[in-house]
Write a protein that holds these residues in place. Structure first.
Motif, PDB file in Angstrom:
ATOM      1  N   ALA A 109       0.823  -1.206   0.000  1.00  0.00           N
ATOM      2  CA  ALA A 109       0.000   0.000   0.000  1.00  0.00           C
ATOM      3  C   ALA A 109       0.859   1.259   0.000  1.00  0.00           C
ATOM      4  O   ALA A 109       0.386   2.337  -0.401  1.00  0.00           O
ATOM      5  CB  ALA A 109      -0.918   0.012   1.222  1.00  0.00           C
ATOM      6  N   PHE A 110       2.127   1.103   0.395  1.00  0.00           N
ATOM      7  CA  PHE A 110       3.041   2.238   0.497  1.00  0.00           C
ATOM      8  C   PHE A 110       4.097   2.147  -0.595  1.00  0.00           C
ATOM      9  O   PHE A 110       4.508   1.050  -0.987  1.00  0.00           O
ATOM     10  CB  PHE A 110       3.705   2.244   1.883  1.00  0.00           C
ATOM     11  N   PRO A 111       4.529   3.255  -1.149  1.00  0.00           N
ATOM     12  CA  PRO A 111       4.188   4.633  -0.758  1.00  0.00           C
ATOM     13  C   PRO A 111       3.078   5.271  -1.606  1.00  0.00           C
ATOM     14  O   PRO A 111       2.705   6.407  -1.360  1.00  0.00           O
ATOM     15  CB  PRO A 111       5.502   5.371  -1.012  1.00  0.00           C
ATOM     16  N   HIS A 112       2.530   4.532  -2.581  1.00  0.00           N
ATOM     17  CA  HIS A 112       1.648   5.183  -3.547  1.00  0.00           C
ATOM     18  C   HIS A 112       0.163   4.900  -3.332  1.00  0.00           C
ATOM     19  O   HIS A 112      -0.653   5.821  -3.296  1.00  0.00           O
ATOM     20  CB  HIS A 112       2.049   4.777  -4.977  1.00  0.00           C
ATOM     21  N   ARG A 113      -0.211   3.624  -3.213  1.00  0.00           N
ATOM     22  CA  ARG A 113      -1.642   3.298  -3.120  1.00  0.00           C
ATOM     23  C   ARG A 113      -2.317   4.004  -1.941  1.00  0.00           C
ATOM     24  O   ARG A 113      -3.498   4.343  -2.016  1.00  0.00           O
ATOM     25  CB  ARG A 113      -1.838   1.782  -2.999  1.00  0.00           C
ATOM     26  N   ILE A 114      -1.592   4.202  -0.884  1.00  0.00           N
ATOM     27  CA  ILE A 114      -2.169   4.812   0.308  1.00  0.00           C
ATOM     28  C   ILE A 114      -2.684   6.226   0.039  1.00  0.00           C
ATOM     29  O   ILE A 114      -3.552   6.742   0.743  1.00  0.00           O
ATOM     30  CB  ILE A 114      -1.122   4.835   1.461  1.00  0.00           C
ATOM     31  N   ASN A 115      -2.172   6.849  -1.029  1.00  0.00           N
ATOM     32  CA  ASN A 115      -2.632   8.206  -1.367  1.00  0.00           C
ATOM     33  C   ASN A 115      -4.110   8.230  -1.774  1.00  0.00           C
ATOM     34  O   ASN A 115      -4.746   9.285  -1.729  1.00  0.00           O
ATOM     35  CB  ASN A 115      -1.777   8.783  -2.495  1.00  0.00           C
ATOM     36  N   MET A 116      -4.639   7.065  -2.159  1.00  0.00           N
ATOM     37  CA  MET A 116      -6.046   7.014  -2.519  1.00  0.00           C
ATOM     38  C   MET A 116      -6.962   7.160  -1.302  1.00  0.00           C
ATOM     39  O   MET A 116      -8.179   7.300  -1.442  1.00  0.00           O
ATOM     40  CB  MET A 116      -6.356   5.718  -3.276  1.00  0.00           C
ATOM     41  N   ALA A 117      -6.376   7.132  -0.106  1.00  0.00           N
ATOM     42  CA  ALA A 117      -7.141   7.372   1.116  1.00  0.00           C
ATOM     43  C   ALA A 117      -7.271   8.862   1.425  1.00  0.00           C
ATOM     44  O   ALA A 117      -7.975   9.245   2.358  1.00  0.00           O
ATOM     45  CB  ALA A 117      -6.492   6.660   2.300  1.00  0.00           C
ATOM     46  N   LYS A 118      -6.591   9.691   0.650  1.00  0.00           N
ATOM     47  CA  LYS A 118      -6.693  11.138   0.846  1.00  0.00           C
ATOM     48  C   LYS A 118      -7.903  11.667   0.068  1.00  0.00           C
ATOM     49  O   LYS A 118      -7.923  11.636  -1.163  1.00  0.00           O
ATOM     50  CB  LYS A 118      -5.417  11.825   0.370  1.00  0.00           C
ATOM     51  N   LEU A 119      -8.900  12.109   0.808  1.00  0.00           N
ATOM     52  CA  LEU A 119     -10.184  12.495   0.226  1.00  0.00           C
ATOM     53  C   LEU A 119     -10.603  13.878   0.704  1.00  0.00           C
ATOM     54  O   LEU A 119     -10.079  14.378   1.704  1.00  0.00           O
ATOM     55  CB  LEU A 119     -11.255  11.472   0.628  1.00  0.00           C
ATOM     56  N   PRO A 120     -11.543  14.491   0.016  1.00  0.00           N
ATOM     57  CA  PRO A 120     -12.050  15.788   0.472  1.00  0.00           C
ATOM     58  C   PRO A 120     -12.680  15.688   1.859  1.00  0.00           C
ATOM     59  O   PRO A 120     -13.168  14.623   2.271  1.00  0.00           O
ATOM     60  CB  PRO A 120     -13.102  16.149  -0.580  1.00  0.00           C
ATOM     61  N   LYS A 121     -12.680  16.770   2.568  1.00  0.00           N
ATOM     62  CA  LYS A 121     -13.253  16.819   3.918  1.00  0.00           C
ATOM     63  C   LYS A 121     -14.730  16.424   3.878  1.00  0.00           C
ATOM     64  O   LYS A 121     -15.483  16.898   3.048  1.00  0.00           O
ATOM     65  CB  LYS A 121     -13.113  18.226   4.501  1.00  0.00           C
TER      66      LYS A 121
END
Length: 244
Positions: A109-121
Motif C-alpha cells: 500500500a506504500f508509498p503510492h496506493r495509500i494516497n487514494m485514502a486522501k479524500l475531500p473533507k
C-alpha cells in the motif's frame, strides 16, 4: 433532480479504451424513473474537470456521477479537484479508506496506493467489491473508481439504492406520423414549453416519418390534441414508434 455524468479518461477519447459507464448509468437511472440531464466525456485535464464540476455545482438540483481520476497515478486529478470545487480545497487522510487499502495491499500500500485514502473533507465511502479501494461521495456528488466497470458499477448501484428510491414513471404516449417534421411544425409550436415533448424524424422506404412522444401528467391531453390536429389535415398516424 438533475443527474449529470462525467466520464474522465483521455484513453477513451483517443480510442485506447471503450466507455462502459454511460449506458450503464443511463439505464440504471431509467429503471428507477430518473434520467440524465447531461453527460460529459472529457480528458484528464484538471482545468476542464474543474469547469465541469463547477457547472454542476451551480445547478441547485444537480446530482453528479463522476467516473475516473480517483487513483494514485499522476494523471488522477479528480480527488483534488473535487476538494477544490465541493470542499475546502484540501485532501485529508480518511481513516476507514486507509484501513481498507492497507488491509487489501499490506506493505504494498506504500508509498503510492495509500494516497487514494486522501479524500475531500466530509467524504463518505462507497464499497468496492473487487479490490476494496473505495469510491466516495460528498452529499449528491458521487465519485467512482476508474476504468473497471466491475468496480464502478456496484458503487453506482449502492449509491442509487441508498439515496434514490425508484419512483413511478410518468405516463408517455407515442405515435408515428406519416409526415415530415416540417409538416408538423406549427402543431408542435402549440405544445406548452413545460410539457415534455420530442420529435424524432426518420425515413422508411423513401417516406418521411416523424415519431412524436409526449410524457408527463398532461401527456394524454396534449397527445389527443396532436391527434385531432393530424386528423383535421388527413395525416395518417399509428400508435407507437412504428408506422409499418
Amino acid at each position: 433532480m438533475n443527474f449529470y455524468a462525467v466520464i474522465i479518461g483521455t484513453e477513451i477519447l483517443n480510442g485506447r479504451r471503450e466507455d462502459k459507464h454511460f449506458a450503464f448509468l443511463r439505464d440504471a437511472l431509467l429503471q428507477r424513473g430518473y434520467r440524465l440531464k447531461a453527460s460529459f466525456l472529457i480528458e484528464d485535464d484538471p482545468t476542464l474537470i474543474e469547469d465541469i464540476f463547477t457547472l454542476v455545482k451551480k445547478d441547485p438540483k444537480g446530482v453528479l456521477f463522476s467516473f475516473g481520476g480517483i487513483g494514485a497515478t499522476p494523471d488522477d486529478y479528480t480527488r483534488s479537484v473535487a476538494a477544490k470545487v465541493f470542499g475546502d480545497g484540501k485532501l485529508y487522510e480518511h481513516p476507514e479508506a486507509k484501513r481498507l487499502i492497507i488491509e487489501r495491499f499490506g506493505d504494498k500500500a506504500f508509498p503510492h496506493r495509500i494516497n487514494m485514502a486522501k479524500l475531500p473533507k466530509g467524504a463518505k465511502l462507497l464499497q468496492n467489491p473487487i479490490n476494496k479501494v473505495p469510491g466516495f461521495y460528498l452529499n449528491n456528488r458521487y465519485f467512482f473508481t476508474p476504468g473497471f466497470p466491475q468496480m464502478a458499477h456496484p458503487m453506482v448501484l449502492e449509491a442509487l439504492d441508498r439515496f434514490f428510491p425508484p419512483k413511478k414513471e410518468p405516463p408517455r404516449y407515442t405515435i408515428c406520423v406519416e409526415a415530415s417534421e416540417n409538416d408538423l411544425m406549427d402543431i408542435m409550436q402549440k405544445i406548452p414549453k413545460d410539457v415534455e415533448f420530442s420529435s424524432l424524424p426518420k425515413i422508411e422506404d423513401g417516406k418521411y416519418m416523424d415519431v412524436i412522444s409526449i410524457a408527463g401528467e398532461k401527456a394524454k391531453e396534449w397527445m389527443e390534441f396532436f391527434k385531432n390536429e393530424l386528423e383535421k389535415r388527413g395525416l395518417r398516424f399509428m400508435e407507437g414508434e412504428s408506422c409499418s
